[in-house]
Write an enzyme that holds these catalytic residues in place. Structure first.
Site, PDB file in Angstrom:
ATOM      1  CG  ASP A 244      80.559  17.454  27.624  1.00  0.00           C
ATOM      2  OD1 ASP A 244      79.385  17.441  27.225  1.00  0.00           O
ATOM      3  OD2 ASP A 244      81.209  16.412  27.873  1.00  0.00           O
ATOM      4  CG  ASN A 245      83.834  14.446  31.306  1.00  0.00           C
ATOM      5  OD1 ASN A 245      82.983  14.250  30.439  1.00  0.00           O
ATOM      6  ND2 ASN A 245      84.020  13.618  32.320  1.00  0.00           N
TER       7      ASN A 245
ATOM      8  CG  ASP B  75      85.182  15.170  35.581  1.00  0.00           C
ATOM      9  OD1 ASP B  75      84.050  15.312  36.104  1.00  0.00           O
ATOM     10  OD2 ASP B  75      85.798  14.093  35.562  1.00  0.00           O
TER      11      ASP B  75
ATOM     12  CG  ASN C  88      81.388  20.003  42.481  1.00  0.00           C
ATOM     13  OD1 ASN C  88      81.554  20.324  43.654  1.00  0.00           O
ATOM     14  ND2 ASN C  88      82.102  19.052  41.891  1.00  0.00           N
TER      15      ASN C  88
ATOM     16  CE1 TYR D 201      71.748   8.512  33.703  1.00  0.00           C
ATOM     17  CE2 TYR D 201      69.708   7.272  33.500  1.00  0.00           C
ATOM     18  CZ  TYR D 201      70.461   8.398  33.218  1.00  0.00           C
ATOM     19  OH  TYR D 201      69.916   9.402  32.450  1.00  0.00           O
TER      20      TYR D 201
END
Ligand code: UDP
Length: 315
Positions: A32-33, A57, A100, A146
């Site tokens: 989690d960033n 991130d 990623n 979003y």
């Protein structure tokens, strides 16, 4: 026991998911960033020998040493006020972050699950929304950061499935609420409960006739695990199909909390969907899953949480 990476592991849903996985004996690596998540959500897991947390991130390359059986991609701002404040980060985590996370799953030969959203249906013209509905999204409106990021994420997930044979799951999450939402999260259930407990006016956006279908977090997490453990790729809607207007929700919150707060009206946000309710046929028939906790019960439990947060000076 499986070794599971949860992106967004310090967030509202990610942290509940981590709890459920630890409880069933899995090992969790939470990434989690902390842009909208917080270590407060996972501090009770620190020191657990099957839990680790890495501040990272996921829009940057992800590497997790050792074997990984499953990657659950739950990182993203998810409240309209958050993603409107973090528009580019929201687009990046849905696109680069998903790429990623898929890359990590592919490198490890792991199963991948994407947290998608009912927002892919936009302001729906088909009601309730089955998974076969393609949606009605404004691609250039403020919410598109979003909606389109999640639509891209679904497309990318299925491209990895089709091109690389990756085993994937896509869950479309409908409005979920419960403990660990931030008091300033901005979503309607937390806003109304916190306002009611503080004796402040409940802020109804627009005339309050727009509808949503609210799922209590415990049901939602059970749905994620049912999909993960099933043979079905999805997308599959997971949510509660009880549908309420914001006026009805305000009444329920006032009744459950015993608050005498007034209600006040504020402008309706741009592109705010007028109605939303999941068609749960697939979840019920393919997964044997259904929601079990009604809105009143869920609101009561969430109100207890916020009462304690307020008393402790954390909200
Ligand atoms: N809403 C409201 N008052 C608030 C916050 C939200 O009336 O204080 C409305 C909002 O306009 C929307 C609904 O509640 O129609 C659900 O909003 P939320 O942000 O919880 O989720 P989403 O719009 O993503 O479904």
């Amino acid at each position: 026991m499986a070794r599971i990476v949860v992106t967004g592991g310090a967030g509202f849903l990610g942290s509940h998911l981590a709890d459920a996985l630890i409880a069933r004996g899995d090992e969790v690596v939470a990434l989690d960033n902390l842009s909208t998540g917080t270590t407060t959500n996972i501090e009770h897991l620190f020191g657990h020998d099957r839990f680790s947390f890495v501040r990272h991130d996921v829009t940057n390359h992800i590497w997790v040493p050792g074997p990984v059986d499953t990657v659950l991609h739950f990182a993203s701002p998810a409240s309209p006020i958050d993603y409107l404040e973090l528009p580019i980060q929201t687009l990046k985590v849905g696109s680069l972050g998903t790429h990623n996370a898929l890359g990590l799953a592919r490198a490890k030969g792991a199963k991948f699950m994407l947290a998608s959203t009912s927002e892919v249906y936009g302001d729906p013209t088909v009601h309730p929304q089955p998974e076969s509905y393609w949606g009605n999204v404004n691609p250039v409106g403020p919410r598109s950061v979003y909606d389109e990021a999640k639509r891209f994420a679904e497309a990318m997930t299925l491209a990895y499935h089709r091109s690389h044979g990756l085993e994937v799951r896509i869950v479309r999450i409908f409005n979920t609420f419960g403990e660990r939402m931030r008091a300033d999260d901005g979503r309607v259930v937390s806003n109304f409960i916190v306002q009611a407990l503080r004796g402040e006016p409940l802020t109804i956006y627009g005339d309050g006739n727009q509808t949503r279908s609210f799922c209590y977090v415990e049901d939602e997490i059970r749905g994620f695990l049912a999909l993960l453990d099933s043979e079905h790729t999805g997308p599959i809607n997971i949510g509660n199909d009880g549908e309420f207007s914001m006026l009805e929700l305000a009444e329920i919150v006032l009744e459950v909390t015993g608050s005498s707060s007034p209600v006040t009206h504020r402008p309706l946000p741009v592109d705010d969907p007028m109605q939303r309710r999941p068609d749960l046929t697939l979840a019920r028939t393919l997964l044997g899953w259904k929601p079990t906790i009604g809105l009143r019960e869920g609101v009561a439990r969430t109100a207890e949480y916020f009462r304690a947060e307020i008393a402790a000076g954390r909200a």
